[in-house]
Scaffold this motif. Structure first.
Motif, short mmCIF file in Angstrom:
data_model
loop_
_atom_site.label_atom_id
_atom_site.label_comp_id
_atom_site.label_asym_id
_atom_site.label_seq_id
_atom_site.Cartn_x
_atom_site.Cartn_y
_atom_site.Cartn_z
N LEU A 20 0.83 -1.21 0.00
CA LEU A 20 0.00 0.00 0.00
C LEU A 20 0.86 1.25 0.00
CD1 LEU A 20 -2.93 1.09 0.18
CD2 LEU A 20 -2.69 1.00 2.67
N GLU A 21 0.45 2.23 -0.81
CA GLU A 21 1.23 3.44 -1.06
C GLU A 21 1.00 4.55 -0.04
OE1 GLU A 21 -2.61 3.78 -3.52
OE2 GLU A 21 -1.21 2.21 -2.94
N THR A 22 0.99 4.24 1.26
CA THR A 22 0.78 5.30 2.24
C THR A 22 1.82 6.40 2.05
OG1 THR A 22 1.88 3.82 3.82
CG2 THR A 22 -0.51 3.98 3.94
N GLN A 23 1.38 7.65 2.19
CA GLN A 23 2.14 8.80 1.67
C GLN A 23 3.47 8.98 2.39
OE1 GLN A 23 -0.24 11.97 0.15
NE2 GLN A 23 0.94 13.51 1.25
N THR A 24 4.53 9.02 1.62
CA THR A 24 5.94 9.16 2.02
C THR A 24 6.50 7.90 2.68
OG1 THR A 24 5.67 10.12 4.26
CG2 THR A 24 5.64 11.65 2.39
N LEU A 25 5.67 6.87 2.92
CA LEU A 25 6.13 5.67 3.62
C LEU A 25 5.29 4.49 3.17
CD1 LEU A 25 8.16 4.86 5.88
CD2 LEU A 25 6.29 5.17 7.52
N SER A 26 5.69 3.85 2.07
CA SER A 26 4.89 2.78 1.48
C SER A 26 4.95 1.52 2.33
CB SER A 26 5.38 2.46 0.07
OG SER A 26 5.13 3.53 -0.82
N LEU A 27 3.78 0.90 2.55
CA LEU A 27 3.65 -0.27 3.39
C LEU A 27 3.84 -1.55 2.56
CD1 LEU A 27 2.72 -1.60 6.12
CD2 LEU A 27 0.39 -1.47 5.20
N PHE A 28 4.72 -2.44 3.05
CA PHE A 28 4.97 -3.73 2.40
C PHE A 28 4.90 -4.85 3.43
CE2 PHE A 28 6.99 -0.70 -0.37
CZ PHE A 28 6.78 -1.18 -1.65
N GLU A 29 4.39 -5.99 3.00
CA GLU A 29 4.48 -7.20 3.83
C GLU A 29 5.93 -7.66 3.91
OE1 GLU A 29 0.99 -10.23 3.35
OE2 GLU A 29 1.66 -9.60 1.37
N ARG A 30 6.32 -8.09 5.08
CA ARG A 30 7.66 -8.66 5.25
C ARG A 30 7.89 -9.83 4.30
NH1 ARG A 30 9.45 -12.97 8.27
NH2 ARG A 30 11.59 -12.83 9.15
N SER A 31 6.87 -10.66 4.10
CA SER A 31 7.04 -11.88 3.32
C SER A 31 7.38 -11.61 1.85
CB SER A 31 5.78 -12.74 3.40
OG SER A 31 4.66 -12.06 2.87
N LEU A 32 7.03 -10.43 1.33
CA LEU A 32 7.39 -10.12 -0.05
C LEU A 32 8.89 -10.24 -0.26
CD1 LEU A 32 6.53 -8.99 -2.90
CD2 LEU A 32 7.07 -6.72 -1.98
N PHE A 33 9.66 -9.84 0.76
CA PHE A 33 11.11 -9.82 0.65
C PHE A 33 11.78 -11.06 1.22
CE2 PHE A 33 9.57 -5.42 1.31
CZ PHE A 33 9.94 -4.88 0.10
N THR A 34 11.07 -11.82 2.06
CA THR A 34 11.75 -12.90 2.79
C THR A 34 11.31 -14.31 2.42
OG1 THR A 34 10.11 -12.80 4.60
CG2 THR A 34 12.06 -11.39 4.79
N ARG A 35 10.20 -14.46 1.71
CA ARG A 35 9.70 -15.82 1.50
C ARG A 35 10.50 -16.58 0.45
NH1 ARG A 35 3.87 -13.92 -0.70
NH2 ARG A 35 4.58 -12.55 -2.37
N GLY A 36 11.24 -15.90 -0.40
CA GLY A 36 12.03 -16.57 -1.41
C GLY A 36 11.17 -17.07 -2.57
N GLY A 37 11.81 -17.36 -3.67
CA GLY A 37 11.11 -17.91 -4.82
C GLY A 37 10.60 -16.87 -5.79
N LEU A 38 10.53 -15.61 -5.38
CA LEU A 38 10.07 -14.56 -6.28
C LEU A 38 11.26 -13.98 -7.03
CD1 LEU A 38 7.57 -12.65 -3.94
CD2 LEU A 38 7.02 -14.28 -5.75
N PRO A 39 11.14 -13.79 -8.34
CA PRO A 39 12.25 -13.20 -9.09
C PRO A 39 12.58 -11.79 -8.58
CG PRO A 39 10.59 -14.11 -10.58
CD PRO A 39 9.99 -14.12 -9.21
N LYS A 40 13.85 -11.45 -8.62
CA LYS A 40 14.29 -10.13 -8.16
C LYS A 40 13.56 -9.03 -8.93
CE LYS A 40 18.49 -7.33 -7.61
NZ LYS A 40 18.16 -6.25 -8.56
N TRP A 41 13.41 -9.20 -10.24
CA TRP A 41 12.77 -8.15 -11.03
C TRP A 41 11.31 -7.96 -10.61
CZ3 TRP A 41 8.34 -9.03 -13.70
CH2 TRP A 41 8.03 -10.34 -14.07
N PHE A 42 10.66 -9.05 -10.21
CA PHE A 42 9.26 -8.95 -9.82
C PHE A 42 9.12 -8.15 -8.53
CE2 PHE A 42 5.68 -10.51 -7.34
CZ PHE A 42 4.62 -10.33 -8.22
#
Length: 503
Positions: free
Chosen positions: A298-320
């Motif tokens: 979510l694009e909360t203003q000046t500080l975008s919110l991301f799930e931790r798992s997007l970066f840590t679960r592995g298996g997702l291509p770097k470009w994605f």
């Protein structure tokens, strides 16, 4: 976001107002009294009860006290500075899921009642057109409730906010519609071992006893759906972006090292976006990584919110992963700075963010944009049948507000931009994009505004061309690709695809 109503408890003054109105009606005096409190809205077709007529919010000052337990209500005081546009015998504010202890208007106690998801305030005297006034509400802000109903998100070590599309009023009272942007100040008190970060810049912090109070203030107006407060055992990683822009990322302290390879990419993402559409429009930027399973970013203003798992679960291509980071960053031009005038204009936010997500993947990872657009064209008629055309989406399913975020507002809307670029040519399209974010910076704009500006840039009226792409039941022919075909929906099938994980 999905919203489950929960009627808040009311204070004694609220009960007195309702009792007085009932008594007046019973005595036949209702003609001399105000009608019973009722929820209002500004007429948004997708969220008819959102927003309130008769005033323009200028600024919010929101004080929150967090005691260290993310299942317990926070004590809060919300101060709203506004200007009346009409005579106001009452002021309606969007608010639910909290307890109201008292309300003042310009420092004087005011009667209030809760009706639906509105807090209805009756000042001691009516507010005249053009007058400035302040409403102060003492209340609680409750993070408890069903998962993914919007508002507060309980993380592994604290709280964050996810208010899109209609859930800011589960956190604080206000005019919860992006058409009424305002300046925000947050004053958050939390145990001293926790870190608090919010929209804008840190102005001050002070320690008293075992608690620390943090003061954040934004330099630009913001829609309520974009508000963000993060409280937790976090590390703030600082670096510098283009033109000396302060970049601050907020991550679970235990994950700071693990996440650094992703976080250090943000300055390059900023530079790439600036080459496309011009200078970043806010005073700071950063990535907020939350230890929570939200199902979205979510694009909360000046500080975008991301799930931790997007970066840590592995298996997702770097470009994605990087393209998703660019998607949320792109929203700071498209959606945050230039906000939708009504929710049917959502395609302007999500279509553009998806466009730059896809363009970034093409330019940095050789993921062809044309291939993605051809697939979107193949699916477009089915998406339109299930959720409506890009600029006239069907309302979200009852009790499932997240269902508004369908494929047609993402790749289906990016497809509209691809068609426009095919029609007017790449140079004109790129000039249009820059003019759009410059002309409507820090304001609101509509689909009609975009079509008019596109026509100006093209030097001809594009209304008829854009009509089919934005509002047609069927997808028009793609300029330059007469061989493309869209697959017709199965007969009698209008089931909407699953909502996207992006915002």
């Amino acid at each position: 976001m999905s919203l489950t109503s929960r009627a808040p408890r009311t204070a004694r003054t609220s009960r007195r107002l309702r009792v007085a109105l009932v008594a007046a009606a019973s005595a036949g005096l209702i003609g001399a009294a105000l009608p019973a409190p009722q929820p209002l809205g500004i007429g948004d077709p997708l969220f008819p009860q959102l927003g309130n007529p008769g005033y323009d919010v200028l600024a919010y000052d929101i004080a929150l006290t967090y005691r260290g337990d993310n299942s317990k209500p926070l004590d809060a005081v919300t101060r709203i500075d506004a200007r009346a546009t009409d005579r106001l015998d009452r002021v309606n504010l969007d608010f639910t899921h909290g307890t109201v202890h008292g309300v003042e208007v310009d420092g004087r106690p005011a009667e209030f009642a809760l009706s639906g998801e509105d807090l209805v305030v009756e000042p001691a005297r009516a507010v005249g057109p053009g007058e400035r006034f302040r409403v102060s509400v003492t209340h609680t802000s409750d993070p408890a409730g069903p998962r993914n109903t919007g508002g507060w998100v309980r993380t592994g070590d604290g709280l964050a906010m996810a208010n899109q599309a209609d859930a800011a009023h589960r956190v604080f009272p206000g005019n919860d519609h992006p058409a009424d942007k305002a300046y925000f100040t947050f004053r958050v008190t939390a145990p001293e071992d926790l870190t608090v970060v919010a929209n804008g810049r840190l102005v001050a912090r002070a320690l008293a006893g075992g608690d620390r109070t943090w003061l954040y203030r934004g330099s630009h107006p913001m829609a309520t759906e974009l508000a963000q407060v993060s409280i937790g055992r976090s590390t703030v990683v600082r670096r510098t972006g283009p033109h000396g822009l302060p970049v601050r990322d907020v991550v679970p302290s235990a994950d700071a090292g693990r996440l650094e390879p992703w976080l250090k990419r943000t300055p390059d993402h900023l530079e790439w976006m600036e080459r496309k559409v011009g200078r970043y429009p806010f005073e700071t930027y950063g990535v907020l990584v939350a230890d929570a399973d939200t199902g979205f970013e979510l694009e909360t203003q000046t500080l975008s919110l991301f799930e931790r798992s997007l970066f840590t679960r592995g298996g997702l291509p770097k470009w994605f992963v990087e393209s998703i980071m660019v998607h949320e960053l792109a929203h700071h031009w498209f959606g945050n700075s230039v906000s939708p005038r009504r929710w049917a204009d959502l395609w302007l936010n999500e279509g553009h963010a998806t466009w730059y997500e896809a363009l970034y993947a093409e330019e940095t990872a050789k993921q062809p944009l044309e291939r993605r657009m051809r697939q979107a064209y193949l699916d477009s008629d089915r998406w339109r049948a299930a959720g409506g055309p890009p600029a006239a989406p069907r309302p979200p399913a009852a009790g499932q507000k997240i269902s508004l975020f369908r494929p047609v507002v993402y790749d289906g809307s990016a497809l509209v931009l691809y068609a426009l670029r095919q029609e007017i040519g790449k140079p004109a399209f790129e000039r249009l994009e820059r003019r759009w974010v410059d002309r409507y910076a820090h304001g609101t704009a509509s689909t009609d505004d975009f079509v008019r500006l596109a026509s100006e840039e093209a030097g001809r009226d594009l209304t008829a061309f854009m009509q089919g792409w934005l509002y047609g039941e069927h997808t028009p022919r793609m300029p330059g690709h007469p061989d493309w075909r869209s697959k017709a929906p199965a007969k009698g099938s209008t089931k909407a695809p699953a909502p996207s994980a992006k915002r």
